[in-house]
Design a protein around this motif. Structure first.
Motif, PDB file in Angstrom:
ATOM      1  N   ALA A 132       0.663  -0.985  -0.271  1.00 41.98           N
ATOM      2  CA  ALA A 132      -0.063  -0.525   0.269  1.00 41.98           C
ATOM      3  C   ALA A 132       1.141   1.359   0.184  1.00 41.98           C
ATOM      4  CB  ALA A 132      -0.588   0.002   1.068  1.00 41.98           C
ATOM      5  N   VAL A 140      -1.518   4.246  -4.044  1.00 41.28           N
ATOM      6  CA  VAL A 140      -3.373   3.151  -3.335  1.00 41.28           C
ATOM      7  C   VAL A 140      -2.158   4.108  -2.046  1.00 41.28           C
ATOM      8  CG1 VAL A 140      -2.983   2.286  -5.083  1.00 41.28           C
ATOM      9  CG2 VAL A 140      -1.427   0.926  -3.633  1.00 41.28           C
ATOM     10  N   LEU A 193      -4.474   3.828   1.339  1.00 41.94           N
ATOM     11  CA  LEU A 193      -5.402   2.841   1.361  1.00 41.94           C
ATOM     12  C   LEU A 193      -5.283   2.462   2.650  1.00 41.94           C
ATOM     13  CD1 LEU A 193      -6.766   0.504  -0.037  1.00 41.94           C
ATOM     14  CD2 LEU A 193      -4.992  -1.092  -0.491  1.00 41.94           C
ATOM     15  N   ALA A 218      -9.174  -4.029   2.405  1.00 44.50           N
ATOM     16  CA  ALA A 218      -8.560  -2.327   3.046  1.00 44.50           C
ATOM     17  C   ALA A 218      -9.703  -1.630   2.131  1.00 44.50           C
ATOM     18  CB  ALA A 218      -7.968  -1.983   2.163  1.00 44.50           C
ATOM     19  N   THR A 219      -9.572  -0.251   2.762  1.00 40.72           N
ATOM     20  CA  THR A 219     -10.604   1.065   2.727  1.00 40.72           C
ATOM     21  C   THR A 219     -10.029   1.807   1.766  1.00 40.72           C
ATOM     22  OG1 THR A 219     -12.532   0.274   4.259  1.00 40.72           O
ATOM     23  CG2 THR A 219     -12.613   1.967   3.528  1.00 40.72           C
ATOM     24  N   ILE A 220     -10.019   3.249   0.665  1.00 43.84           N
ATOM     25  CA  ILE A 220      -9.920   4.210   0.505  1.00 43.84           C
ATOM     26  C   ILE A 220     -10.611   5.114   0.586  1.00 43.84           C
ATOM     27  CG2 ILE A 220      -9.549   4.123  -1.656  1.00 43.84           C
ATOM     28  CD1 ILE A 220      -7.156   5.270  -1.336  1.00 43.84           C
ATOM     29  N   TRP A 245      -6.331   3.354  -9.809  1.00 45.52           N
ATOM     30  CA  TRP A 245      -6.945   2.433  -9.663  1.00 45.52           C
ATOM     31  C   TRP A 245      -6.231   1.300 -11.058  1.00 45.52           C
ATOM     32  CZ3 TRP A 245      -7.796   0.371  -4.993  1.00 45.52           C
ATOM     33  CH2 TRP A 245      -8.155   0.732  -4.420  1.00 45.52           C
TER      34      TRP A 245
END
Length: 229
Positions: free
Chosen positions: A67, A71, A74, A201-203, A209
């Protein structure tokens, strides 16, 4: 001589004062006893999350070093969480649920045409679906425009974003459902979900992407052994 001091109420007998204290003690004891039988276990389950999702947390820990770069924002899961079974519609107006994708790794994305970062992010999501979409992975981008249902469709068409499936929730309940579990703080929001519907995972915010960083991380989430993790 006049007495200007207010008249004090007669003192209550000691026994009377002790009654509420005794009742409170009994109630506290009952609560503690109930917690000992039921409550502590319930609190422990809440603290550790859904036991069936512990594998997703382990996976999140393994891919955490990836990450970075595009990203880096994230946030990997640290507590087991099964996402709500989000309900929405496909392009034909047929009902869909997140559980329809059980068995596949999924990137759930919430977007709207009034959200400028969302619009900028959509080409990257389309690129991700182009590169990795298939029987093992899918981008499920859910539009939450609540007025003109044709506007998001026209946006995707005019931007030539043809690889993404069109999903929508005109009541925006999917946002509220994710917000209720602390996974939707703004727009856009994306959650990487494993094959059992558990958070990896979350963002909060956009990401590139279809960048090499994102592709490498998602491939590792799909198959950590093949990624050498």
């Amino acid at each position: 001589m006049t007495n200007d001091m207010p008249e004090l109420p007669p003192s209550r007998p000691a026994a009377t004062r002790r009654i509420p204290i005794a009742i409170a003690a009994v109630l506290i004891g009952a609560v503690i006893g109930f917690a000992g039988v039921y409550g502590i276990g319930g609190l422990r389950r809440n603290a550790t999350g859904d036991a069936a999702c512990r594998g997703a947390v382990d996976l999140a820990h393994r891919i955490a070093p990836l990450a970075h770069g595009e990203v880096a924002a994230l946030t990997v899961a640290t507590t087991p969480l099964r996402l709500p079974d989000l309900a929405f519609e496909d392009a034909d107006g047929k009902p869909k649920k997140l559980s329809d994708w059980r068995g596949r790794t999924v990137l759930v994305n919430l977007w709207a045409t009034w959200c400028v970062p969302c619009r900028k992010e959509m080409p990257a999501l389309d690129g991700l679906q182009t590169r990795l979409g298939g029987e093992n992975f899918e981008v499920v981008a859910i539009n939450i425009d609540t007025r003109d249902s044709e506007k998001p469709k026209n946006f995707l068409r005019d931007a030539h974003l043809t690889r993404l499936g069109y999903f929508s929730d005109e009541k925006a309940k999917v946002f509220q459902d994710l917000k209720a579990v602390g996974r939707a703080l703004g727009m856009p929001t994306s959650v990487l979900v494993d094959a059992q519907g558990c958070e990896i995972a979350t963002i909060a915010g956009p990401a590139d992407w279809d960048s090499d960083d994102a592709i490498k991380l998602i491939k590792a989430a799909m198959n950590p052994v093949a990624a050498g993790l």
